[in-house]
Design a protein around this motif. Sequence first.
Motif, PDB file in Angstrom:
ATOM      1  N   ALA A  64      34.740 120.198  40.644  1.00 15.69           N
ATOM      2  CA  ALA A  64      33.270 120.131  41.161  1.00 15.69           C
ATOM      3  C   ALA A  64      33.330 119.740  42.764  1.00 15.69           C
ATOM      4  CB  ALA A  64      32.348 119.581  40.428  1.00 15.69           C
ATOM      5  N   ILE A  65      32.589 120.423  43.452  1.00 21.76           N
ATOM      6  CA  ILE A  65      32.785 120.162  44.921  1.00 21.76           C
ATOM      7  C   ILE A  65      31.455 119.642  45.531  1.00 21.76           C
ATOM      8  CG2 ILE A  65      33.290 120.847  47.127  1.00 21.76           C
ATOM      9  CD1 ILE A  65      35.077 122.922  45.943  1.00 21.76           C
ATOM     10  N   VAL A  82      22.744 122.725  30.292  1.00 20.78           N
ATOM     11  CA  VAL A  82      21.977 123.849  31.301  1.00 20.78           C
ATOM     12  C   VAL A  82      23.013 124.575  32.005  1.00 20.78           C
ATOM     13  CG1 VAL A  82      20.499 123.982  33.183  1.00 20.78           C
ATOM     14  CG2 VAL A  82      19.733 122.640  31.193  1.00 20.78           C
ATOM     15  N   GLY A  83      23.883 123.893  32.587  1.00 19.13           N
ATOM     16  CA  GLY A  83      24.969 124.212  33.491  1.00 19.13           C
ATOM     17  C   GLY A  83      25.819 125.312  32.827  1.00 19.13           C
ATOM     18  N   ILE A 136      34.107 127.805  39.943  1.00 21.24           N
ATOM     19  CA  ILE A 136      34.325 126.583  40.944  1.00 21.24           C
ATOM     20  C   ILE A 136      32.694 126.242  41.315  1.00 21.24           C
ATOM     21  CG2 ILE A 136      35.446 125.280  42.859  1.00 21.24           C
ATOM     22  CD1 ILE A 136      37.562 127.419  42.362  1.00 21.24           C
ATOM     23  N   PRO A 137      32.026 125.269  40.882  1.00 16.98           N
ATOM     24  CA  PRO A 137      30.794 124.922  41.306  1.00 16.98           C
ATOM     25  C   PRO A 137      30.664 124.053  42.686  1.00 16.98           C
ATOM     26  CG  PRO A 137      31.218 123.936  39.620  1.00 16.98           C
ATOM     27  CD  PRO A 137      32.359 124.605  39.722  1.00 16.98           C
ATOM     28  N   TYR A 138      29.910 124.182  43.515  1.00 24.14           N
ATOM     29  CA  TYR A 138      29.486 123.507  44.535  1.00 24.14           C
ATOM     30  C   TYR A 138      27.979 123.358  44.717  1.00 24.14           C
ATOM     31  CZ  TYR A 138      28.515 127.734  47.004  1.00 24.14           C
ATOM     32  OH  TYR A 138      28.210 128.955  47.465  1.00 24.14           O
ATOM     33  N   GLY A 139      27.746 122.110  45.268  1.00 26.84           N
ATOM     34  CA  GLY A 139      26.500 121.763  45.443  1.00 26.84           C
ATOM     35  C   GLY A 139      26.087 120.840  46.563  1.00 26.84           C
ATOM     36  N   ASN A 174      28.787 120.223  36.858  1.00 25.08           N
ATOM     37  CA  ASN A 174      29.597 119.712  35.803  1.00 25.08           C
ATOM     38  C   ASN A 174      29.767 120.743  34.585  1.00 25.08           C
ATOM     39  OD1 ASN A 174      30.224 117.463  37.337  1.00 25.08           O
ATOM     40  ND2 ASN A 174      29.137 116.068  36.055  1.00 25.08           N
ATOM     41  N   GLY A 175      28.382 121.064  34.122  1.00 24.10           N
ATOM     42  CA  GLY A 175      28.529 122.049  33.026  1.00 24.10           C
ATOM     43  C   GLY A 175      28.986 123.392  33.321  1.00 24.10           C
TER      44      GLY A 175
END
Lengths: 668, 668
Positions: free
Chosen positions: B458-459, B136-137, B431-434, B422-423
């Motif tokens: 990932a952050i 999905v990512g 650069i993903p953050y959540g 992660n995906g």
Amino acid sequence: MTISQARPTPSEPTLHHMAHALRFLTVDAVEVAQSGHPGMPMGMADVATVLFDRVMKYDAGHPEWPDRDRFVLSVGHGSMLLYGLLWLTGTPDLSLQDLKDFRKLGAKTAGHPEAEMLRGVEATTGPLGQGIANAVGMALAERMLNAQFGDDLVDHHTFVMAGDGCLMEGISQEAVTLAAHLGLGKLVLLFDDNAVTIDGTTQHATSEDQPRRFEAAGWHVQSVDGHDMDAIEAALLAAKADDRPSMIACRTVIGRGSAAKQGKPAAHFGAIGAEDRKAMQTMLDWPYGAFEIPGSVLDAWRAAGARGADARRDWEARLASAPGRQGFERQISGTAPAEAAAILADLRAAAVGTDPVATRMSTSRVLNALFGVMPELVGGSADLAGSTQTWPEQATPLTKGDWSGRYIPFGVREHGMAAVMNGIALHGGFIPYGGTFLCFVDYARPAVRLAAMMQQRAIFVMTHDCITVGEDGPTHQPVEHLAGLRATPNLNVFRPGDMVEALECWELALASAHAPSVMCLSRNPLPVLRTDAGENRAARGGYVLAEASGPRRATLLATGSELHLAAEARALLEAQGVPTAVVSMPCWRLFDQQDGDWKDQVLGPREAVHLAVEALSPLGWERYVGRDGLILGIDSFGASGPAADVTRHFGMTAERIAEMVMAELARC
Amino acid sequence: MTISQARPTPSEPTLHHMAHALRFLTVDAVEVAQSGHPGMPMGMADVATVLFDRVMKYDAGHPEWPDRDRFVLSVGHGSMLLYGLLWLTGTPDLSLQDLKDFRKLGAKTAGHPEAEMLRGVEATTGPLGQGIANAVGMALAERMLNAQFGDDLVDHHTFVMAGDGCLMEGISQEAVTLAAHLGLGKLVLLFDDNAVTIDGTTQHATSEDQPRRFEAAGWHVQSVDGHDMDAIEAALLAAKADDRPSMIACRTVIGRGSAAKQGKPAAHFGAIGAEDRKAMQTMLDWPYGAFEIPGSVLDAWRAAGARGADARRDWEARLASAPGRQGFERQISGTAPAEAAAILADLRAAAVGTDPVATRMSTSRVLNALFGVMPELVGGSADLAGSTQTWPEQATPLTKGDWSGRYIPFGVREHGMAAVMNGIALHGGFIPYGGTFLCFVDYARPAVRLAAMMQQRAIFVMTHDCITVGEDGPTHQPVEHLAGLRATPNLNVFRPGDMVEALECWELALASAHAPSVMCLSRNPLPVLRTDAGENRAARGGYVLAEASGPRRATLLATGSELHLAAEARALLEAQGVPTAVVSMPCWRLFDQQDGDWKDQVLGPREAVHLAVEALSPLGWERYVGRDGLILGIDSFGASGPAADVTRHFGMTAERIAEMVMAELARC
């Protein structure tokens, strides 16, 4: 505070008046606290009122009546709904002052409901979705206890209130599919379908058709106007009548009654303020002051709370003459049967002097041995019955319609399993256990945490507890897991070093009435090192397995599958003239609770070399070996390969231990 | 090894021959390893063959082509399917010998596929359900990158293969509902509907109607005979054509081809043995030896692997002349834009000397400041945008149909969020953050672990990082979480003590190309202690914030919201004539990586009193303060109450710190 003489009290209080009492108690408590979540209680007040006044079987004065219906507030942030209900219905231990102390330090009315602090709170909730799985566990426990003791003693429903947030959490899916699979027809989920979450309307984050989703899982589904009292009652009665678990989507308005906030995300959190309260009083025709409940409305609520008193008394009469009374009372009290201690002692004695055996086999030994005398011991695994040794030989699987089965097929649902176990434990009458690989305790962490917080006797059986898993590789090899578990308050983390110790740890876990346990057990055979089985030596958390032949020059500390490496290293060191002791540390928490003298004696003289060996993250071992102590651990993820190769690769050998000690002795 | 001359090679190899090649490579590799999972590869070989031969866009020789279709094997235990596909199609870095070394230590062909070890493996899988969310990512990243660079450069599909186990895990529900909500029409999930799990048939543990479940979530759903090549192809093409995410339930026979095990749970794990292989050769008309692939069949596979070469070359030509080329290449390479460093330095400098501010505000400061220059910075929160400060001012929400939005509404799906991140990272270009509360990192632990294992940037933005959460109480107050995170290999765990440090930690997280970061940030304002912002002092993990006025008699170590308490305690101690240093330790991992001299210098002379203060579990601090050091931590769960009351209740005050030090000095 009550000045009801000055204002008319409704002569015939309606359900609406009763619901408004819940709404205003919420508004007033949040106002005093200047913190809290009014939206959900105000929205679901009507549903709660119908449930507690017309449908639920309970006797508020006796919150521990075993055959009461259970009510779980999965949306724990709506705690004022629950506190309001408990006080209005007349639950002991809760006063109006407690409501005024909402969210104050030391108050029973904590921000989120805490089962461990207040009778009447069936589960500690707040982390979303957990309550749904707890309720599934309670409904399952009801069916299991019913299978043992029949309708006369066990025949109640479980209701759980959940919101959009709960239903977005993955754990809800695990719980929902398991409930249908196991045919838990006496479970009713009330979905607060208010279409609002913290960040906005639910539309911003989800497009799911919840009724259809529940139907796909096999549930009975209804939708109802959550402010239409008669419709709610009809839906609840239909839900009870259906033999599937039931979901009722209650279309509600969040913050119902607040002029400024109803229907809006802003209703979720925070006080509505004096002005809005005034507008709300006009809108809801409620001329009363803060925390003021008119006498007739309070009377109506107290009558609701006492409605089940006759049923409770009838039940007590049935219990008094029931043939299964003794067993029922024993199980509910959580007391072990008289025979258990001797059986466990025999098991331990029989393990001394035997061939190497994986500590995971302790689980099947204990379960098989106690199967006949402890019907309260129920559990299963997350689709790993053989690997985790959690299927007793005599157990049939528990299935829909035959809840006498003693193996619960949790499916590949680790998180759901752990939270369902919590629900089983909370219900009473059972000691639940559940197995998976230690690596996958991560999937279940939020529920393991809550078991510890709620002080429940749940036994998490976690096998394949280190790199000796071998070929399955780093994804299946725990490294960091024990550090997090050991840091968790009120959680017994056991990592026994041989079969005798494993059986000791099982004995401790079974006896731990107010703390859950994690059993970290080996996949591979381990030599039986213990030559004694009289005293439960694991009970002190750590002890000297083998003393040095002279004044200690080295102390080796180890757990689990590394204990025999320490013992072998001791032989190598003693052969080189280094008096060496081996300390087994199966449970840090219990060791830390011992007095200082015991600890000093076990850890031995400071000037000796201290080395800890554990095929896991070294974090935390400095507590025992000191800043300059040696730690043979694993600082990286594991590796895929035959277990012997992987073990050697990470230097987990007796030779390496001995070398490290000799090098340190040479250095000093 | 190849002795195809002795036996006829099919003159016109069919898809069946190609699929059998996958089956026999699996059987042979598991035979040599005497370990592994043949059932799934043998069952899904036909589906995989159609996918890789007829449908997927890829060029096996260039596994890093950014516009390739992605294939994720969520059922990671079926790794031999993937290794077989990679070798047969001609992926570089993988030889037939590697297949023969399946599950041997050091082999690229690990028990479960490891993206960090082998190009062509899109994600490290094994822990069930993760791969679905990773996919999905990836599908989301594709749409986001497409929104930036258009169809010419970004136009690919994501395929994920999942089993019953994956679909029972709660994370699958989070991923599935999010995918539909975000309209990820180029995502195709291939469900290995073999009706078998480890413990038996799926019936023993689940009764779910999977197609209906996916429909309820908003997916396009088909069912197909997983051994009918034409039907599979038709279903795949229909899936691609539909603008919803597509699920294809492939009815398969586990272990297809094994005379003894096909269709049975026994096919899941373990070698099928020589005798069964013989029977299988007859049944499938496959007269070839171990690891022997007839030339024409291998040719057919290599042709399949090269089928996308033209498309790849065309794409490269388009890229060469694309106006966005530079930006595209920069984002894909993961290099920061030149402007970023100065922007971050300015932010840090501006923070010096300002009023107290919660460290969670660092997130919005960084995101707002970099919004214009770093389009690769994308993220969101689990329904806590405001609390976690993860919604940049200029960002519109990402929605179905408008994937240019830069705020991703993950919903109340912490686990799904982390695995989707992660995906996104694995896909490349972002650069993903959540964000969520630190307490709820527990919900996401398995995905955080895999981010570390896969070495992805990932952050994880985790706010409300201790008891100062206050009224929400123990369910919302992390205690044990940092211990587990700190023990996780390759994971940066930052807990900054003021705004300057928080900005430094953000800078480090952004630059950490091969390790994820967890930002533990305060809800409440913290004084700005740092008076300098030139050098990034957090980069060494720990440093002296304030040196003692004379030879140190005490060293106070602290992180996060306790750092200012240490600073205040220092003032109290210095006033009493005790020269005291304050050490800030925002990242243990980075500190542990420093050389011994630095560490000694920071920690100071041993004979001084060492006290560590952190409003979390004390576990692990002995590493720095020693066995006899003082640790002011929290050994129990938290408590509900106003933050100041809770803080005092747990003794987290400067006065208490000073008293402890004075008492220790008096004792020595």
